[in-house]
Write a protein that holds these residues in place. Structure first.
Motif, mmCIF file in Angstrom:
data_model
loop_
_atom_site.group_PDB
_atom_site.id
_atom_site.type_symbol
_atom_site.label_atom_id
_atom_site.label_comp_id
_atom_site.label_asym_id
_atom_site.label_seq_id
_atom_site.Cartn_x
_atom_site.Cartn_y
_atom_site.Cartn_z
ATOM 1 N N ASN A 93 -31.457 -40.659 -49.035
ATOM 2 C CA ASN A 93 -32.711 -40.788 -48.288
ATOM 3 C C ASN A 93 -32.950 -42.195 -47.746
ATOM 4 O O ASN A 93 -34.077 -42.646 -47.643
ATOM 5 N N HIS A 94 -31.894 -42.870 -47.348
ATOM 6 C CA HIS A 94 -32.019 -44.134 -46.624
ATOM 7 C C HIS A 94 -30.650 -44.556 -46.112
ATOM 8 O O HIS A 94 -29.619 -44.109 -46.610
ATOM 9 N N GLY A 95 -30.659 -45.437 -45.129
ATOM 10 C CA GLY A 95 -29.423 -45.967 -44.571
ATOM 11 C C GLY A 95 -29.594 -46.269 -43.097
ATOM 12 O O GLY A 95 -30.623 -45.944 -42.477
ATOM 13 N N ALA A 120 -22.934 -40.420 -42.970
ATOM 14 C CA ALA A 120 -24.342 -40.037 -42.803
ATOM 15 C C ALA A 120 -24.777 -39.020 -43.849
ATOM 16 O O ALA A 120 -25.951 -39.003 -44.256
ATOM 17 N N ARG A 121 -23.874 -38.180 -44.297
ATOM 18 C CA ARG A 121 -24.234 -37.207 -45.330
ATOM 19 C C ARG A 121 -24.620 -37.909 -46.629
ATOM 20 O O ARG A 121 -25.523 -37.470 -47.337
ATOM 21 N N VAL A 180 -17.968 -46.594 -54.649
ATOM 22 C CA VAL A 180 -19.369 -47.032 -54.559
ATOM 23 C C VAL A 180 -20.310 -45.852 -54.762
ATOM 24 O O VAL A 180 -19.959 -44.704 -54.508
ATOM 25 N N LYS A 181 -21.526 -46.179 -55.209
ATOM 26 C CA LYS A 181 -22.518 -45.133 -55.478
ATOM 27 C C LYS A 181 -23.505 -44.946 -54.339
ATOM 28 O O LYS A 181 -24.250 -43.971 -54.303
ATOM 29 N N HIS A 182 -23.554 -45.904 -53.433
ATOM 30 C CA HIS A 182 -24.454 -45.778 -52.284
ATOM 31 C C HIS A 182 -23.881 -46.574 -51.117
ATOM 32 O O HIS A 182 -23.050 -47.462 -51.295
ATOM 33 N N ILE A 183 -24.331 -46.237 -49.916
ATOM 34 C CA ILE A 183 -23.942 -46.958 -48.698
ATOM 35 C C ILE A 183 -25.220 -47.232 -47.922
ATOM 36 O O ILE A 183 -25.967 -46.320 -47.583
ATOM 37 N N ASP A 184 -25.461 -48.505 -47.648
ATOM 38 C CA ASP A 184 -26.700 -48.893 -46.983
ATOM 39 C C ASP A 184 -26.558 -49.033 -45.472
ATOM 40 O O ASP A 184 -27.474 -48.676 -44.724
ATOM 41 N N PHE A 242 -34.664 -37.888 -42.364
ATOM 42 C CA PHE A 242 -34.050 -38.251 -43.640
ATOM 43 C C PHE A 242 -34.105 -39.755 -43.913
ATOM 44 O O PHE A 242 -33.399 -40.253 -44.792
ATOM 45 N N ASN A 243 -34.920 -40.464 -43.118
ATOM 46 C CA ASN A 243 -35.077 -41.907 -43.293
ATOM 47 C C ASN A 243 -33.765 -42.668 -43.053
ATOM 48 O O ASN A 243 -33.509 -43.708 -43.672
#
Length: 264
Positions: free
Chosen positions: A135-137, A128-129, A83-87, A178-179
């Motif tokens: 810049n979100h999560g 978390a990194r 995956v490219k992002h984790i929400d 870091f939002n």
């Protein structure tokens, strides 16, 4: 259900049963892409099949013992390849054991902290990194009302959940610039397989029927607060009130806990 989580990636530990399973299915109903972690692969595959039917979205299954750092790291490497992002990260893995502390097996206590606390902290550190970089999560840690209200035969378990709660409180401050949001969910007793291991006599479940929560109801509230600024969710309301009163009047709280809360 709405498609409010369509194209969102939700990572859930302890996803094979209990609150973790219910959160996964609730998120699937809203269209989320899921990454599911737990020890039991066959149970994970069952949850994954049900989730995919609900969402039509991708479901990744990663058999992982959250008490082992090597397995956590190996699963994380697979996640960042897929995956490219984790929400959202929901840390629901954990177990308990109800026994007088002086009679409890020290290795069992160590294992409990490895899963409930150290594994959660290590996995959160890795995820978390990614959230910081994007810049979100949101990190959602499943604590327990036991981390706020002391009862007999739960010293080690309560200590592990108190650690989760305070870890989350500090992490919230550190990730805020870091939002990245952090929420702790502290349920009272929930109808899950948790008690098959924790409550050997069956007495506790029998004695706390009035406070027992449905895992689907808990999961609905968790998913409802995805993306919110809510810092803590304590359930049910009666125990949430007792937890506040305990801090105000701990001597009376101890007395009431011995009478009404220590029924294991």
């Amino acid at each position: 259900m709405s498609d409010s989580l369509r194209d969102k990636v939700v990572v859930v530990t302890g996803a094979s049963s209990g609150i973790g399973r219910s959160v996964a299915l609730q998120a699937a109903e809203r269209g989320a892409n899921l990454i599911l972690l737990a020890r039991r692969e066959e149970k994970l595959l069952e949850v994954a099949a049900e989730a995919k039917e609900l969402s039509g979205s991708e479901v990744i299954v990663l058999p992982t013992d959250m008490g082992r750092a090597d397995q956590i790291e190996a699963s994380f490497k697979q996640i960042i390849q897929k995956v490219k992002h984790i929400d959202f990260l929901v840390n629901a893995a954990g177990f308990g054991d109800f026994e007088n502390f002086l009679d409890q097996n020290p290795q069992l206590v160590t294992n409990m902290f490895q899963v409930n606390v150290l594994g959660l902290m290590y996995f959160t550190r890795l995820i978390a990194r990614i959230m910081i970089d994007q810049n979100h999560g949101q990190v959602i840690n499943i604590g327990s009302i036991a981390g706020k209200i002391p009862t007999t035969k739960s010293a080690a378990y309560s200590a592990s959940k108190a650690a989760v709660i305070q870890f989350s409180n500090v992490l919230r401050l550190e990730l805020s610039p870091f939002n990245v949001k952090v929420m702790t969910v502290n349920p009272g007793p929930v109808y899950t397989n948790f008690f098959n291991r924790a409550d050997k006599t069956g007495n506790y479940v029998q004695n706390v029927q009035a406070f027992m929560l449905d895992p689907d109801d808990v999961a609905w509230q968790i998913v409802h607060y995805f993306g919110s600024n809510k810092r803590e969710l304590n359930l049910p309301i009666s125990l949430a009130i007792f937890a506040k009163l305990y801090n105000l009047c701990p001597t009376i709280g101890d007395y009431l806990s011995l009478i009404f809360g220590s029924k294991k």
